[in-house]
Motif scaffolding. Structure first.
Motif, short mmCIF file in Angstrom:
data_model
loop_
_atom_site.label_atom_id
_atom_site.label_comp_id
_atom_site.label_asym_id
_atom_site.label_seq_id
_atom_site.Cartn_x
_atom_site.Cartn_y
_atom_site.Cartn_z
N VAL A 121 37.87 55.46 87.69
CA VAL A 121 37.43 56.83 87.44
C VAL A 121 37.44 57.64 88.73
CG1 VAL A 121 35.43 58.22 86.77
CG2 VAL A 121 36.08 56.28 85.39
N TRP A 226 34.53 55.80 77.73
CA TRP A 226 35.76 55.74 78.51
C TRP A 226 36.84 56.69 77.98
CZ3 TRP A 226 36.88 54.32 83.11
CH2 TRP A 226 38.21 54.18 83.48
N ASN A 229 37.19 59.94 79.78
CA ASN A 229 37.75 59.90 81.12
C ASN A 229 39.27 59.86 81.10
OD1 ASN A 229 35.27 59.82 82.60
ND2 ASN A 229 35.02 57.68 81.95
N THR A 255 31.35 62.18 82.76
CA THR A 255 32.74 61.82 82.48
C THR A 255 33.63 62.89 83.10
OG1 THR A 255 32.67 62.98 80.35
CG2 THR A 255 32.19 60.61 80.33
#
Length: 519
Positions: A121, A226, A229, A255
């Motif tokens: 990330v 997730w 992202n 995020t």
């Protein structure tokens, strides 16, 4: 010499070819390891091959295994492979008979643990920030009072109910829900498609285009969030022309879509509060402003009324305004009669003193003649003086004129004149050509419509003595002189009467231009 013993050739061990043993090993490995999860670090990844497939290795501190991702699987991966990334690969083991190697055919790929996810990330955040997708100057302000709000979330969760309930309590507006999966491998693609779909709607269409978009999801772990992202989601949020609020997770959950969105809400309920104002507060504020406006208008009118009364007291009355003009008018009217009598007497005395006679007229005529003669004598001198003055001014102006500039000006004007003459000649020729074409077309049309073409087919035109055409037999009188016009010439004839309907007699042949008899 080598001694060959007979019992060596009669061994019971089966013989295999290389291909047979390779295929047997392939089946054994695939049967035993049809579905495995392997954890390791990606090594030797150089991007997709020209064929679209990916070839690299998975390794740990002691061993290495070859890995391959086919083209179709690579396009569906949620986390693309990166050099040095520790991942958990799910797939099946197989062998490659051509080189006696075994490898894992990867079907899905995910980072190994939160540490790897956070590193991924952070790396993605730095790369997208370098492209300017998180810049503050590109973020759009939220509309104060949107008419339509688009919500991108799961239609079955508590999030959409909380948002609708909060909007209904604060300020009821039209809410459009675009259902998506908020967890799983397809989350990123579905959310990006929803953002793009809302932007593609037309204003005034069957489904109205929203004035504001809310992307919402409840809290969860890093793995659960997730999908938000995903790079495709971040790019879709940054490219959205409609203002967008990110309400993913709780206040502590962050995020990448939060950085690309125009505003970030700590919770989905907070996003609803950002989206619309409180209707009751607006009504109270409006009532307060209305009361203030009425009070201000009343005070302004009262102040103007007082100022008007004060000014009216300071103004004089109409009698006072007209007193002085009325007095001056009365005085002038009183003096007018006396002044008229005085003026009349003065004029009478003046005219009585004037005596008109022939001698007086002769003197005045003689004086006027002398004055005219003197003016005539001075006229040539004045004319010559005027000519000298004009010549002096002309010489002075000529001295100020630059000959080279004048020559250039003359050259430019000459070229313009030549160009104009050339255009005039071309215009005349073009006009003549157009007139000739129009004349030829008119001539062909006149020839087509002329009665002479009918005469060529054997018909004749009958005219009377006054050269007027006759259309009916009833217009012809017996003994009347006629003129028959044929295609080549005309002949004269005399009408003898109407035809009896009997057999036709051939008329004697006449010379052209000669008069004949009509039977």
């Amino acid at each position: 010499m080598v001694e060959i013993r007979k019992d060596d050739s009669l061994s019971n061990v089966a013989e295999y070819s290389v291909s047979e043993i390779s295929l047997a090993l392939k089946r054994t490995v695939e049967d035993a390891f049809g579905h495995v999860r392997v954890r390791g670090e990606i090594s030797g990844f150089r991007g997709a091959h020209s064929s679209g497939h990916c070839y690299f290795s998975l390794k740990d501190d002691r061993s290495r295994i070859e890995a391959v991702i086919w083209k179709g699987t690579f396009a569906r991966l949620r986390v693309p492979p990166q050099e040095g990334l520790e991942v958990v690969a799910t797939g099946r083991l197989t062998t490659f008979p051509g080189s006696s190697k075994y490898q894992i055919v990867i079907e899905s790929l995910e980072p190994a643990g939160a540490g790897a996810l956070m590193a991924l990330v952070e790396e993605r955040k730095r790369r997208l920030a370098a492209e300017g997708l998180f810049a503050e100057n590109r973020k759009k302000p939220l509309p104060f009072m949107p008419h339509v709000i688009g919500v991108i979330t799961s239609p079955t969760g508590a999030v959409i109910r909380d948002i609708i309930h909060r909007i209904t309590d604060r300020f009821p507006v039209h809410v459009i829900v675009w259902p998506v999966r908020v967890q799983g491998e397809t989350t990123g693609a579905e959310v990006a498609a929803a953002i793009t779909g809302f932007n593609a709607l037309q204003r005034g269409g069957t489904i109205p285009r929203p004035d504001l978009i809310i992307v919402a999801r409840g809290g969860g772990s890093l793995e659960d969030l997730w999908g938000f992202n995903d790079e495709v989601v971040v790019r879709a949020a940054a490219a959205s022309a409609v203002p967008l609020i990110s309400a993913v997770g709780h206040e502590t959950d962050w995020t990448l879509i939060d950085f690309a969105a125009d505003r970030r809400a700590p919770t989905p309920t907070g996003a609803a509060e950002m989206a619309v104002p409180v209707k009751a507060d607006l009504e109270a504020n409006l009532a307060r402003l209305s009361a203030r406006l009425k009070g201000a208008v009343s005070r302004c009118l009262e102040r103007r009324r007082q100022e008007m009364r004060s000014l009216s007291r300071a103004l004089p009355s109409p009698d006072q305004l007209f007193a002085m003009p009325r007095r001056r008018f009365d005085e002038a009217a009183g003096r007018l009669g006396r002044a008229l009598e005085t003026s009349t007497q003065r004029k009478r005395l003046h005219f009585s003193g004037i005596r008109l006679s022939i001698a007086t007229l002769d003197r005045r005529i003689a004086q006027a003649s002398r004055d005219a003669t003197q003016c005539g004598e001075r006229l040539p001198a004045l004319y010559q003086s005027l000519v000298r003055h004009r010549r002096t001014r002309l010489d002075r102006d000529a001295a100020r004129v630059n000959p080279r500039v004048a020559l250039q000006r003359i050259t430019v004007l000459s070229e313009r004149l030549k160009a104009a003459v050339g255009r005039k000649d071309r215009a005349v020729l073009l006009r003549l050509e157009r007139s000739r074409i129009a004349y030829e077309q008119s001539a062909r049309l006149a020839e087509t419509l002329s009665y002479k073409s009918i005469l060529e087919r054997g018909f004749a035109l009958v005219r009377d003595a006054d050269d007027r055409p006759l259309k009916r037999a009833s217009d012809v009188k017996a003994g009347e002189a006629l003129r028959l016009q044929f295609a080549d010439d005309s002949v004269g004839a005399i009408a003898t009467g109407k035809s009896s309907g009997g057999s036709r007699k051939s008329a004697p042949t006449r010379e052209p231009g000669k008069q004949g008899t009509l039977f």
